[in-house]
Design an enzyme around this catalytic site. Structure first.
Site, PDB file in Angstrom:
ATOM      1  CG  HIS A 153      71.515 -80.460  13.462  1.00 19.19           C
ATOM      2  ND1 HIS A 153      72.310 -81.127  12.562  1.00 19.19           N
ATOM      3  CD2 HIS A 153      72.357 -79.827  14.304  1.00 19.19           C
ATOM      4  CE1 HIS A 153      73.582 -80.910  12.854  1.00 19.19           C
ATOM      5  NE2 HIS A 153      73.640 -80.129  13.916  1.00 19.19           N
ATOM      6  CG  ASP A 161      71.052 -83.893  10.951  1.00 14.71           C
ATOM      7  OD1 ASP A 161      70.644 -82.723  10.944  1.00 14.71           O
ATOM      8  OD2 ASP A 161      72.184 -84.226  11.371  1.00 14.71           O
ATOM      9  CB  SER A 193      68.912 -72.570  18.911  1.00 13.93           C
ATOM     10  OG  SER A 193      69.760 -73.514  18.280  1.00 13.93           O
ATOM     11  CB  ALA A 250      64.203 -63.585  19.239  1.00 11.55           C
ATOM     12  CD  GLU A 286      67.436 -67.643   9.653  1.00  9.64           C
ATOM     13  OE1 GLU A 286      67.436 -66.958  10.694  1.00  9.64           O
ATOM     14  OE2 GLU A 286      67.278 -68.887   9.672  1.00  9.64           O
ATOM     15  CB  ALA A 296      79.334 -75.768  15.161  1.00  7.90           C
TER      16      ALA A 296
HETATM   17  N1  UDP Z   1      66.390 -68.826  15.934  1.00  5.68           N
HETATM   18  C1  UDP Z   1      65.250 -68.103  16.205  1.00  5.68           C
HETATM   19  N2  UDP Z   1      65.150 -67.477  17.409  1.00  5.68           N
HETATM   20  C2  UDP Z   1      66.130 -67.529  18.351  1.00  5.68           C
HETATM   21  C3  UDP Z   1      67.304 -68.263  18.064  1.00  5.68           C
HETATM   22  C4  UDP Z   1      67.404 -68.898  16.845  1.00  5.68           C
HETATM   23  O1  UDP Z   1      64.340 -68.030  15.367  1.00  5.68           O
HETATM   24  O2  UDP Z   1      65.974 -66.927  19.406  1.00  5.68           O
HETATM   25  C5  UDP Z   1      66.499 -69.529  14.641  1.00  5.68           C
HETATM   26  C6  UDP Z   1      67.291 -68.730  13.633  1.00  5.68           C
HETATM   27  O3  UDP Z   1      66.433 -67.942  12.838  1.00  5.68           O
HETATM   28  C7  UDP Z   1      68.000 -69.818  12.858  1.00  5.68           C
HETATM   29  C8  UDP Z   1      68.171 -70.944  13.848  1.00  5.68           C
HETATM   30  O4  UDP Z   1      67.195 -70.728  14.853  1.00  5.68           O
HETATM   31  O5  UDP Z   1      67.203 -70.267  11.789  1.00  5.68           O
HETATM   32  C9  UDP Z   1      69.541 -70.951  14.492  1.00  5.68           C
HETATM   33  O6  UDP Z   1      70.438 -71.504  13.598  1.00  5.68           O
HETATM   34  P1  UDP Z   1      71.939 -71.022  13.503  1.00  5.68           P
HETATM   35  O7  UDP Z   1      72.600 -71.907  12.497  1.00  5.68           O
HETATM   36  O8  UDP Z   1      72.009 -69.591  13.236  1.00  5.68           O
HETATM   37  O9  UDP Z   1      72.531 -71.235  14.944  1.00  5.68           O
HETATM   38  P2  UDP Z   1      72.521 -72.495  15.948  1.00  5.68           P
HETATM   39  O10 UDP Z   1      71.275 -72.394  16.715  1.00  5.68           O
HETATM   40  O11 UDP Z   1      72.585 -73.728  15.092  1.00  5.68           O
HETATM   41  O12 UDP Z   1      73.737 -72.289  16.781  1.00  5.68           O
END
Ligand code: UDP
Length: 492
Positions: free
Chosen positions: A19, A122, A290, A350, A375, A390
């Site tokens: 978030h 949030d 994440s 990453a 993205e 989710a």
């Molecule tokens: N992200 C990243 N590197 C990683 C994993 C996630 O930069 O190894 C960033 C990704 O670019 C995105 C966010 O973390 O902006 C993950 O958000 P998303 O809604 O895709 O998934 P969540 O983590 O909420 O399940």
């Protein structure tokens, strides 16, 4: 728009990386437009974004972090456990919630002391509506989801169409939406399938949204215009899509590299060297966001699908705590892939934005986390969709059925974010979806994503929809501030 606005704001993200990342991008956009921004969070959570804030601050933007100590000792937690993240032990979750409720009056006191003109918080801080009302300032709610996901959840709450399905794996249509979208009861979040504690929380959140000045989404008009209109209609609230926030807020390579848990010294990054040896649009990027950790049984299927796909790939992997067999398996797999130069494993975190913009990347395997979907669209990349928890299953509908820019692996069952058991998606299904996306059959998908990618870029340019939305919102907030000042000014 410029610094003369003198608007002061507070941003309060939730205690979770997932978030924090998009809301901090939003906060940085406000600072980019001259609004004074203070982000309030705890020290451990600030590590996710402090580099980005420091970069903006060094550019002369009015942005800073205000740290509040997490009351770990008061709730019996070891120091540093103050977020709902992938490594958060399940049994500690209730204590983090306790910590959060201790923090609530401290946050509220800060709202009072820092005297903002508005707050952006949030969705998981519904109490901030009353806090803002006490200060007679607008509260804007940040939604981490898509307009389609929120519209679909609203329709399921309203009409309970899943109750008419013959079984948990029988499809039903979600009524009242701009498109006919079908899913099974098993693909619904548990709180929508049958009421639980979370259902109550979501009701409170929805109420708080209705009582807020409006909501902000990381979306843009051309991505889901029908759902944007639909959502505003059914909720009767104001809402601004100001995405893609990742693109807008992170324009330099330094921003992209700093986002999230940036590693020190990225200069000689191995993944980049490796990617630069690959042909254009030939490499898969495989990541599940994440919050996810797969069990060994699932990792084996993914590895096998990737190895058999004949495609090169980058796979972002997270070690789980099973140890033993699983750990050896991944290490051996990594060694084998290194030798054959077919695959590159990134452990833990990453630099996703940098990777996605590399011309060698040809498509994603994704859990349909909303940020990643946006993205990916921005980068003009099609997706193999593998929703997990989710609102991912709703996002999959947008990607596969509405926009037609993705192929599903056919995941059948929603699960909780911290639950690693349950359905195992087979290598064959993963491989088939990859095959479609990366072959000639995926040509139309690639064409459509390219078009959307152009639309994403136009949305944030001068005169684009997201650009206009942000300008409009800041103008309204300025107007509110001005009216208040006139009301309280002494009569001449
Ligand atoms: N992200 C990243 N590197 C990683 C994993 C996630 O930069 O190894 C960033 C990704 O670019 C995105 C966010 O973390 O902006 C993950 O958000 P998303 O809604 O895709 O998934 P969540 O983590 O909420 O399940």
């Amino acid at each position: 728009m410029g610094k003369e606005t003198e608007l002061k704001s507070i941003f309060l993200p939730f205690l979770s990386t997932s978030h924090i990342i998009p809301l901090v991008d939003v906060a940085r956009l406000f600072a980019m437009h001259g609004v004074d921004v203070t982000i309030i969070t705890t020290p451990q959570n600030a590590t996710v974004f402090q580099k980005s804030v420091d970069l903006d601050s060094s550019r002369g933007r009015p942005i800073r972090t205000h740290l509040v100590t997490f009351p770990a000792a008061e709730v019996g937690l070891p120091p540093g456990i103050e977020a709902f993240n992938v490594d958060t032990p399940r049994e500690m979750v209730p204590r983090i919630y306790m910590g959060l409720s201790i923090l609530q009056p401290r946050f509220e006191q800060l709202f009072h002391d820092l005297r903002p003109d508005f707050i952006v918080t949030d969705m998981f801080h519904p109490w901030t509506v009353e806090a803002a009302a006490k200060l007679s300032i607008p509260r804007i709610m940040f939604h981490g989801a898509s307009y389609l996901a929120r519209s679909a959840a609203h329709a399921v709450e309203q009409y309970a169409p899943h109750l008419a399905a013959k079984s948990n794996s029988d499809p039903f249509a979600i009524p009242g939406l701009p498109d006919r979208l079908e899913m099974t009861p098993l693909q619904l979040p548990d709180w929508l399938r049958s009421p639980n504690q979370y259902t109550e929380l979501m009701k409170t959140i929805k109420e708080s949204e209705k009582n807020s000045y409006g909501s902000i989404f990381n979306s843009f008009y051309d991505l889901e215009s029908a759902y944007y209109e639909h959502y505003k209609g059914v909720m009767g609230t104001k809402s601004w899509g100001i995405g893609p926030v990742s693109l807008w807020a992170n324009q330099d390579a330094s921003d992209k590299a700093a986002r999230g848990y940036a590693k020190e010294d990225e200069g000689e990054e191995g993944w980049l060297k490796w990617l630069n040896t690959k042909a254009e649009r030939s490499v898969l990027y495989v990541s599940f966001g994440s919050m996810n950790k797969f069990p060994y049984s699932q990792l084996v299927e993914i590895a096998s699908a990737l190895e058999d796909s004949g495609k090169d790939f980058i796979w972002v992997v997270r070690k789980n705590d099973e140890g033993g067999e699983g750990e050896n398996f991944l290490e051996e797999f990594e060694k084998r892939m290194k030798e054959s130069k077919k695959g590159y494993l990134i452990w833990g975190w990453a630099p996703q934005l940098l990777i996605l913009e590399n011309p060698a990347i040809g498509g994603l395997v994704t859990h349909c986390g909303w940020n990643t979907v946006v993205e990916s669209v921005n980068a003009g990349l099609p997706m193999v969709t593998w929703p997990l928890f989710a609102e991912h299953f709703f996002n999959e509908k947008l990607v596969v059925d509405v926009l037609k820019i993705g192929v599903s692996v056919g995941a059948k069952e929603w699960r909780n974010w911290n639950e690693f058991d349950g359905e195992v998606v087979k290598a064959e299904d993963i491989g088939n979806a990859i095959g479609v996306m990366m072959s000639e059959k995926g040509e139309d998908m690639r064409r459509r994503t390219k078009t959307l990618s152009g639309a994403a870029k136009r949305a944030i340019e001068d005169g684009g929809s997201s650009h206009n939305n942000l300008n409009e919102l800041i103008r309204e907030l300025n107007q509110i501030k001005l009216s208040k000042a006139q009301e309280t000014a002494p009569a001449p």
